[in-house]
Design an enzyme around this catalytic site. Structure first.
Site, mmCIF file in Angstrom:
data_model
loop_
_atom_site.group_PDB
_atom_site.id
_atom_site.type_symbol
_atom_site.label_atom_id
_atom_site.label_comp_id
_atom_site.label_asym_id
_atom_site.label_seq_id
_atom_site.Cartn_x
_atom_site.Cartn_y
_atom_site.Cartn_z
ATOM 1 N N HIS A 139 0.818 -1.218 0.000
ATOM 2 C CA HIS A 139 0.000 0.000 0.000
ATOM 3 C C HIS A 139 0.850 1.266 0.000
ATOM 4 C CE1 HIS A 139 -3.913 -2.085 1.187
ATOM 5 N NE2 HIS A 139 -3.898 -1.747 -0.074
ATOM 6 N N GLU A 163 6.314 -15.071 -21.772
ATOM 7 C CA GLU A 163 6.455 -15.077 -20.310
ATOM 8 C C GLU A 163 7.329 -16.248 -19.873
ATOM 9 O OE1 GLU A 163 2.320 -13.510 -18.569
ATOM 10 O OE2 GLU A 163 2.113 -15.166 -19.970
ATOM 11 N N ASN A 197 6.880 -9.341 -16.311
ATOM 12 C CA ASN A 197 6.672 -9.725 -14.907
ATOM 13 C C ASN A 197 6.884 -11.230 -14.738
ATOM 14 O OD1 ASN A 197 5.792 -7.085 -14.804
ATOM 15 N ND2 ASN A 197 3.623 -7.608 -14.842
ATOM 16 N N ASP A 198 6.192 -11.990 -15.590
ATOM 17 C CA ASP A 198 6.352 -13.441 -15.485
ATOM 18 C C ASP A 198 7.650 -13.920 -16.117
ATOM 19 O OD1 ASP A 198 4.269 -14.611 -13.948
ATOM 20 O OD2 ASP A 198 2.842 -13.965 -15.468
ATOM 21 N N CYS A 257 4.677 -5.665 -22.399
ATOM 22 C CA CYS A 257 3.487 -5.225 -21.668
ATOM 23 C C CYS A 257 3.618 -5.452 -20.160
ATOM 24 C CB CYS A 257 2.230 -5.906 -22.196
ATOM 25 S SG CYS A 257 2.220 -7.685 -21.936
HETATM 26 C C1 PEP Z 1 3.450 -10.144 -17.276
HETATM 27 O O1 PEP Z 1 3.597 -11.275 -16.811
HETATM 28 O O2 PEP Z 1 4.398 -9.346 -17.458
HETATM 29 C C2 PEP Z 1 2.115 -9.660 -17.658
HETATM 30 C C3 PEP Z 1 1.955 -8.529 -18.320
HETATM 31 O O3 PEP Z 1 1.053 -10.384 -17.235
HETATM 32 P P1 PEP Z 1 0.512 -10.348 -15.703
HETATM 33 O O4 PEP Z 1 1.257 -9.276 -14.980
HETATM 34 O O5 PEP Z 1 -0.946 -10.085 -15.785
HETATM 35 O O6 PEP Z 1 0.852 -11.731 -15.249
HETATM 36 MG MG MG Z 2 1.945 -12.676 -16.799
#
Ligand code: PEP
Ligand code: MG
Length: 582
Positions: free
Chosen positions: A206, A434, A457-458, A505
């Site tokens: 937060h 990913e 992210n993944d 993304c």
């Molecule tokens: C990612 O993994 O970078 C992605 C955009 O998907 P999410 O964050 O929804 O897993």
């Molecule tokens: Mg992802």
């Protein structure tokens, strides 16, 4: 949690008080230079000791005292929520709900019946909830700070002491704390609190959410933050994730000035994005639902690069009908029809940190590596077919160009089977990158899809084998890790070779410095939270395509994230110092 790092050769790791630069997870970019204000969030110990000696033990009066304290704490949150807006208000309202939670109350009653006094009952009930939240991990674990804040306020009320909180001076400070609760951060004045540093917490805590909303440079998960001496000046760099003790005053002021210039350029930037020498880069929005899709159009975006469809169904017990889904998707697509922009719809990314009752496989030992994303289609082909039908209907109805991509693709064959179904409905098909396997073989996957979108992210989580939500692994789940950057570069090069778009993304797309490197690698679009678009656009407008290539080369040659960030900055500083054309 990350390492404390000594920049001064005279410092030693053992001599922690003398460590000049401490590192954490960068959360909100920006540079701040001001004295430390260490925040104590504890209740007056004498009042707590007095309560411990005389806390009621009889169930009825004890529970009545608990109810009165819980109601007062909840009312306090509601009152604070009324004074702020947006995410801060939502966070405080959620805390009010948690303070009134019936589960907490029955936990306290159970403890009282078991012979505990009221203070002990509150403490052990909150401990039980904390353990539960931590066990659930992910976003629930991030709520532990909220629970502890409620506990402190309950104890203060029961002890007749003032509720703990931040008391600010009239001059600028950098707030430093173990962790900050929403009630501490919501409503902070960014003119007074110019920086935030916490020892605990991750990028989704937060503190991070509210700092982002207020635009206060923020670094979380800083080991040894509480050793920073009260009143001493520090230089916080919210993009680099560093906190430098007693910096050179002239240099610090210069960095704050450059940062202010960048912020001004960001505020003035209107798009569309291009490098200084005119190479276009599409900046797109990440959206979750019709409201956020509509809101994104007020920022200078060129469409949607990631519509996370699963977020609309998190609380649905059963699969929505095709008609229901088509209505929802049409609402997301509609705002982009007249703008002539496309929307990338991601099929359900159910599973792991996003469990969905009608899709997720129960009881998996290791859900992050289990049947999630596109893998669900192998077990339930109708689920994917229904969703693709609904997207096709929504595209037809609105006239918006819809691209469809699958999450958690691992092989070319999976991508080919998916693309075949998407193409059969007249839509463009893509795969998310990913899983490292797809990055390594991106050239083969590009033979069967129209585009790729890198979910950093993944991709980072799977490349580094580190849970993306574990705050004590934040040094590994950093997209600046060289291994991750190399996989991105391989994917981008494959896209250039194939002449097909490759976007990013994940959160990495929202980092202006990293954006230069990504563009230099050949990434064609960056999709991010709409609030991040201007900063990235303004940054790209300052650099040439050739400088982006140089940044890409420099970060790919770096040995770790810190070196990669420094190398990128050095290239840009050298370029800014050089005479500029165009
Ligand atoms: C990612 O993994 O970078 C992605 C955009 O998907 P999410 O964050 O929804 O897993
Ligand atoms: Mg992802």
């Amino acid at each position: 949690m990350v390492t404390a790092d000594s920049v001064d050769p005279a410092d030693t790791a053992a001599d922690t008080a003398s460590v000049r630069t401490r590192r954490g997870t960068p959360v909100v970019p920006g540079v701040a230079h001001a004295p430390v204000l260490r925040v104590a969030t504890e209740v007056d110990p004498a009042a707590v000791a007095a309560l411990r000696a005389s806390a009621p033990t009889e169930e009825e009066p004890a529970l009545a005292a608990y109810d009165a304290a819980a109601a007062a704490v909840a009312d306090g949150y509601v009152a604070r929520a009324a004074r702020v807006e947006g995410a801060a208000a939502q966070v405080l309202t959620a805390s009010a709900g948690l303070a009134r939670d019936r589960g907490l109350r029955s936990g306290v009653r159970k403890q009282l019946r078991g012979g505990a006094d009221l203070l002990g009952a509150v403490e052990s009930t909150v401990d039980t909830f904390v353990a539960l939240f931590e066990q659930q991990g992910g976003l629930m674990a991030e709520r532990v700070a909220d629970l502890r804040d409620i506990e402190r306020r309950l104890v203060a009320r029961l002890a007749g002491a003032p509720e703990p909180g931040v008391v600010l001076p009239g001059t600028p400070v950098v707030l430093v704390a173990a962790d900050l609760a929403p009630s501490d951060t919501a409503g902070l004045d960014p003119a007074v609190v110019v920086g935030l540093v916490t020892e605990r917490g991750g990028a989704t805590s937060h503190t991070a959410i509210i700092a982002r909303q207020l635009g206060i440079p923020c670094v979380v998960g800083v080991v040894g933050a509480l050793e920073l001496p009260d009143g001493e000046p520090v230089l916080v760099d919210g993009a680099a994730g560093t906190v430098e003790l007693a910096p050179d005053a002239d240099e610090a002021r210069a960095r704050v000035r450059v940062d202010a210039e960048l912020r001004a350029a960001t505020a003035a930037w209107t798009g569309p994005a291009a490098t200084r020498d005119g190479v276009r880069v599409k900046l797109l929005a990440n959206v979750a639902d019709p409201a956020s899709a509509q809101a994104a159009t007020s920022e200078p975006v060129e469409g949607v690069g990631l519509f996370r469809t699963e977020l609309s169904f998190l609380d649905r017990p059963t699969e929505p009908t095709v008609a229901e889904q088509a209505d929802l998707y049409a609402e997301v697509l509609a705002p982009y029809a007249d703008r002539g922009q496309h929307v990338v719809v991601r099929t359900l990314d159910a599973g792991s940190d996003k469990p969905i009752a009608f899709a997720t496989h129960e009881g998996e030992e290791n859900p992050a590596l289990g049947v999630r994303g596109l893998r669900l289609a192998a077990h339930n082909p109708a689920l994917l077919a229904h969703q693709l039908d609904a997207v096709a209907q929504a595209a037809e109805r609105t006239g918006t160009e819809a691209w469809v991509m699958a999450p958690m693709v691992a092989t070319r064959d999976e991508a080919a089977a998916f693309a075949e179904q998407v193409h059969a409905r007249g839509l463009k098909a893509g795969a998310m990158v990913e899983v490292p396997a797809v990055a390594v073989l991106a050239h083969r996957v590009l033979e069967v899809v129209d585009f790729l979108s890198i979910g950093t992210n993944d991709l980072t989580q799977y490349t580094m084998a580190a849970d993306r939500l574990a705050s004590d692994l934040a040094h590994l789940t950093d997209p600046w890790q060289p291994a991750v950057l190399h996989l991105v570069a391989i994917t981008a090069a494959a896209g250039q070779q194939a002449g097909k778009p490759v976007g990013v993304c994940g959160e990495a797309a929202a980092d202006p410095l990293l954006a230069c490197a990504l563009v230099g690698m050949g990434i064609t679009s960056l999709s991010m939270a709409p609030s991040a678009v201007r900063a990235v656009g303004a940054m790209l407008a300052r650099v040439t395509a050739d400088e982006c290539h140089q940044v890409a080369e420099a970060v790919l040659a770096a040995s770790d994230p810190t070196a990669a960030r420094a190398a990128a900055r050095a290239v840009l500083a050298a370029a800014e110092g050089a005479p500029q054309e165009g």
